[in-house]
Structure formats: C-alpha cells, structure tokens
Design a protein around this motif. Structure first.
Motif: not given
Length: 117
Positions: A48-51, A62-67, A100-103, A109-112
């Motif tokens: 997911t693109v954070l910024g 900035t990409l973020r993923r849960l692994t 950045y609040y998704l961190r 809870k991380n769902r959009l």
C-alpha cells in the motif's frame, strides 16, 4: 543556458514516459530488478502506498506490506532503472496525502475502503 534549465533538461530525459497515476492508498505491485552475481531477476513487491514525494526524476513512493506478521516498508525511486514494472491492483478511498497513521495499526485495523469505479 542557466544551470537550472540544464538540470531540468537532464531530469526530463531520465523520467519514464508512461507511468500510471499513483495516489496514496493505492495497492501497487512493483517489479524490482535484483542482481545476484551474474544473474538478474524481477522480484515483485506488493504494498500500500503510504506517501509520495514527487520531484521530477527523483520521485519516491513509500510502500508498506504485512508479511508473516511483520510490517515491511520500502522506499522506491519510481524512475529508477531497477524498477521494471508498476501495476495498480486496487485504489482505496483516503482523505490524506500521507498515511503514516497506518504504521500503528495491525492486520484488520489496517483496512481501507475501496473506491468504486
């Protein structure tokens, strides 16, 4: 020719011409070129693109993923030679430019909410 005009010319040459329009909250699949010895391969990174920090040739995402219950963040140069492909898998509805609040959230809870197109 001034110094700034020369820099702008060089930066426009370095930019990739046909990139999708990326926004915060998008789910991207980026093919990153990885070299291991003499061999090279394309490794996909989905997140997911954070910024977005846009500055012509030096635009970063900035990409973020849960692994495996570990959050992984990666900052990628969009116009880099090491980026082979960029695909937008989903677009999400967000109201901020930096997510950045998704961190601080984990898994559910991380769902959009997804955009309807």
């Amino acid at each position: 020719m001034s110094y700034q005009e020369l820099i702008e010319q060089l930066q426009t040459k370095e930019c990739k011409p046909n990139l999708p329009l990326i926004g915060p909250g998008d789910l991207l699949k980026v093919g990153v070129l990885i070299r291991e010895g003499n061999k090279s391969r394309i490794q996909p990174f989905q997140g997911t693109v954070l910024g977005i920090h846009s500055n012509q040739a030096s635009t970063t995402v900035t990409l973020r993923r849960l692994t495996k219950l570990v959050n992984v963040e990666r900052v990628l140069l969009i116009h880099s030679v090491k980026i082979a492909s960029i695909q937008i898998l989903r677009r999400y509805k967000v109201r901020r430019s930096k997510l950045y609040y998704l961190r601080s959230f984990h898994s559910k809870k991380n769902r959009l909410k997804q955009k309807l197109s």
